[in-house]
Design a protein around this motif. Structure first.
Motif, PDB file in Angstrom:
ATOM      1  N   GLY A   1      -4.875  -5.667  -7.292  1.00  0.00           N
ATOM      2  CA  GLY A   1      -4.415  -6.315  -6.067  1.00  0.00           C
ATOM      3  C   GLY A   1      -2.896  -6.371  -6.077  1.00  0.00           C
ATOM      4  N   SER A   2      -2.316  -6.289  -4.889  1.00  0.00           N
ATOM      5  CA  SER A   2      -0.850  -6.277  -4.861  1.00  0.00           C
ATOM      6  C   SER A   2      -0.295  -7.665  -5.170  1.00  0.00           C
ATOM      7  N   VAL A   3      -1.097  -8.705  -4.986  1.00  0.00           N
ATOM      8  CA  VAL A   3      -0.651 -10.039  -5.396  1.00  0.00           C
ATOM      9  C   VAL A   3      -0.373 -10.051  -6.900  1.00  0.00           C
TER      10      VAL A   3
ATOM     11  N   GLN B   1       2.747  -8.346  -7.772  1.00  0.00           N
ATOM     12  CA  GLN B   1       3.888  -9.241  -7.563  1.00  0.00           C
ATOM     13  C   GLN B   1       4.006 -10.248  -8.708  1.00  0.00           C
TER      14      GLN B   1
ATOM     15  N   PHE C   1       4.197 -15.251   3.041  1.00  0.00           N
ATOM     16  CA  PHE C   1       2.916 -15.116   2.344  1.00  0.00           C
ATOM     17  C   PHE C   1       2.690 -16.300   1.393  1.00  0.00           C
TER      18      PHE C   1
ATOM     19  N   TYR D   1       3.417 -16.436  -2.519  1.00  0.00           N
ATOM     20  CA  TYR D   1       4.737 -16.438  -3.173  1.00  0.00           C
ATOM     21  C   TYR D   1       5.032 -17.746  -3.927  1.00  0.00           C
TER      22      TYR D   1
ATOM     23  N   CYS E   1       8.745  -9.822   3.224  1.00  0.00           N
ATOM     24  CA  CYS E   1       7.394  -9.510   3.685  1.00  0.00           C
ATOM     25  C   CYS E   1       7.509  -8.857   5.061  1.00  0.00           C
TER      26      CYS E   1
ATOM     27  N   ASN F   1       3.669 -12.024   6.976  1.00  0.00           N
ATOM     28  CA  ASN F   1       2.440 -12.817   7.032  1.00  0.00           C
ATOM     29  C   ASN F   1       2.875 -14.277   6.906  1.00  0.00           C
TER      30      ASN F   1
ATOM     31  N   ASP G   1       7.310  -6.236   0.551  1.00  0.00           N
ATOM     32  CA  ASP G   1       5.855  -6.415   0.585  1.00  0.00           C
ATOM     33  C   ASP G   1       5.346  -5.801   1.884  1.00  0.00           C
TER      34      ASP G   1
ATOM     35  N   ALA H   1       2.147  -4.943   2.792  1.00  0.00           N
ATOM     36  CA  ALA H   1       0.682  -4.991   2.787  1.00  0.00           C
ATOM     37  C   ALA H   1       0.097  -4.479   4.106  1.00  0.00           C
ATOM     38  N   TYR H   2       0.881  -4.565   5.176  1.00  0.00           N
ATOM     39  CA  TYR H   2       0.368  -4.200   6.501  1.00  0.00           C
ATOM     40  C   TYR H   2       1.041  -2.952   7.059  1.00  0.00           C
TER      41      TYR H   2
ATOM     42  N   THR I   1      -1.107  -2.176  -0.684  1.00  0.00           N
ATOM     43  CA  THR I   1      -2.436  -2.584  -1.149  1.00  0.00           C
ATOM     44  C   THR I   1      -3.541  -1.728  -0.537  1.00  0.00           C
TER      45      THR I   1
ATOM     46  N   SER J   1      -6.271  -3.340   0.049  1.00  0.00           N
ATOM     47  CA  SER J   1      -7.129  -4.424   0.537  1.00  0.00           C
ATOM     48  C   SER J   1      -7.290  -4.473   2.051  1.00  0.00           C
ATOM     49  N   LYS J   2      -6.299  -4.024   2.796  1.00  0.00           N
ATOM     50  CA  LYS J   2      -6.332  -4.252   4.237  1.00  0.00           C
ATOM     51  C   LYS J   2      -6.761  -2.986   4.967  1.00  0.00           C
TER      52      LYS J   2
ATOM     53  N   ARG K   1     -10.039  -5.347  -5.425  1.00  0.00           N
ATOM     54  CA  ARG K   1      -8.771  -5.714  -6.051  1.00  0.00           C
ATOM     55  C   ARG K   1      -8.010  -4.528  -6.629  1.00  0.00           C
TER      56      ARG K   1
END
Ligand code: PLP
Length: 352
Positions: A85-87, A90, A111, A114, A154, A158, A185, A187-188, A215, A217-218, A226
């Protein structure tokens, strides 16, 4: 009693998006920005085949997936680092830079992970308030001092859904000292349609202190497995590889991510549908009288202030779970058309 770190007393735990159901049982989860689509058959097949090997540890270096990501983006193999997971990528970055006394700068609200990650890493969070719904990059640059080690940006943000444009982001990056790592970041990223929003992969090329985190994930629909990644210059990527927990990216995640890259055209077609729905939802909300920031992500943001929790409750009556931030606003994921219609009904009823 064992002695725990003091930070555990003050840390706000991560709140995952909840599911709710209407009285007739309808339930639409628009609270976690997940893909509304079922996994592709080809991806499920890869996972089923992969299941035959789970008595073995996964490839700790995730070589095949690293190669696939490097090839997909035309970057060197050693510029890619993976994480569960990109979390977690990070978190690995914070592990890599987080000396005692280190400061980490990020916009707020941004996000939710963080602050949590910073607390866990033992670094000090420096939150720079948004200007309206946007990053205040000027104030973020001003917040940098000798203790600053990392900055999260981000983009799109988010939960406010807005994106930073090229000129503004470039001039910010030019102001960041070279010893400070900037984490873009993205993610989107796959949902961005504004051509003036820069691709982090173009920005990092000639900036050794900039990394891009993305990621599966999306847009790629693998939230449950993950897996995420970072693309950065070799020293940054090496630091992330050093801080990974052994075997953290499991075998099924690795094979599913590879299969997803192979099926990317199909997945990006789905993203296109979500983007179309995003436009439809936003325009319908505006027609209802709402103020809705322009979204470059797979969600929309309503700044509701004190009415936020009432709004979330009204959505729950329609079976729609949104992500409320008390006193601030609600983030609502773009789902399939039926879910989006249920949300629009709730929004309209709420306006009365
Ligand atoms: C959803 C999201 C992620 C993705 O997290 P994973 O750990 O990869 O599932 C990362 N950053 C932001 C801003 C997000 O909203």
């Amino acid at each position: 009693m064992p002695r725990f770190r003091q930070i555990l007393d003050s840390m706000a735990p991560y709140k995952p998006g909840k599911a709710v159901a209407a009285s007739d049982g309808r339930s639409y989860k628009l609270s976690s920005n997940e893909s509304p689509y079922d996994p592709l058959p080809s991806v499920v097949e890869a996972i089923a085949e992969g299941a035959r090997h789970i008595h073995r540890y996964p490839d700790a270096g995730a070589v095949k997936l690293t190669e696939a990501v490097a090839e997909r983006y035309g970057v060197p193999f050693d510029h890619v680092a993976l994480g569960p997971g990109s979390v977690t990528v990070q978190q690995q970055l914070l592990e890599a830079v987080g000396d005692p006394g280190a400061e980490v700068v990020y916009a707020w609200r941004s996000f939710e992970a963080y602050p949590l990650l910073c607390d866990l890493a033992g670094v000090r969070s420096v939150r720079v308030p948004l200007a309206g719904e946007d990053h205040d990059l000027d104030a973020m640059a001003t917040a940098i001092n000798d203790d600053t080690r990392l900055i999260f940006v981000c983009n799109p943000n988010n939960p406010t859904s807005t994106a930073i444009r090229r000129a503004e982001l470039e001039s910010f990056l030019d102001r960041v000292p070279e010893h400070v790592l900037v984490v873009l970041d993205e993610a989107y990223r796959e949902y961005v349609r504004d051509e003036d929003v820069p691709d982090g992969l173009a920005l990092y090329q000639d900036r050794p202190n900039v990394c891009v985190v993305r990621t599966f994930s999306k847009a790629y629909g693998l939230a449950g497995l993950r897996v995420g990644y970072m693309i950065a210059h070799e020293p940054v990527a090496a630091a992330v590889r050093k801080t990974i927990v052994p075997f953290a990216v499991n075998h099924l995640a690795q094979v599913a991510a590879i299969a997803s890259l192979k099926a990317e055209d199909e997945l990006l077609e789905r993203v296109e549908h979500v983007v179309k729905e995003r436009t439809r939802v936003r325009e319908a909300l505006i027609a209802q009288g709402w103020t809705v920031p322009h979204s470059e992500a797979n969600f929309v943001w309503l700044r509701l202030g004190e009415r936020t929790m009432d709004f979330a409750a009204a959505c729950a009556v329609e079976g729609v779970a949104v992500r409320p931030f008390a006193g601030e606003g609600a983030r609502v994921s773009i789902g399939d058309p039926e879910a989006n219609d249920a949300f629009l009904t709730a929004a309209s009823t709420f306006r009365g």
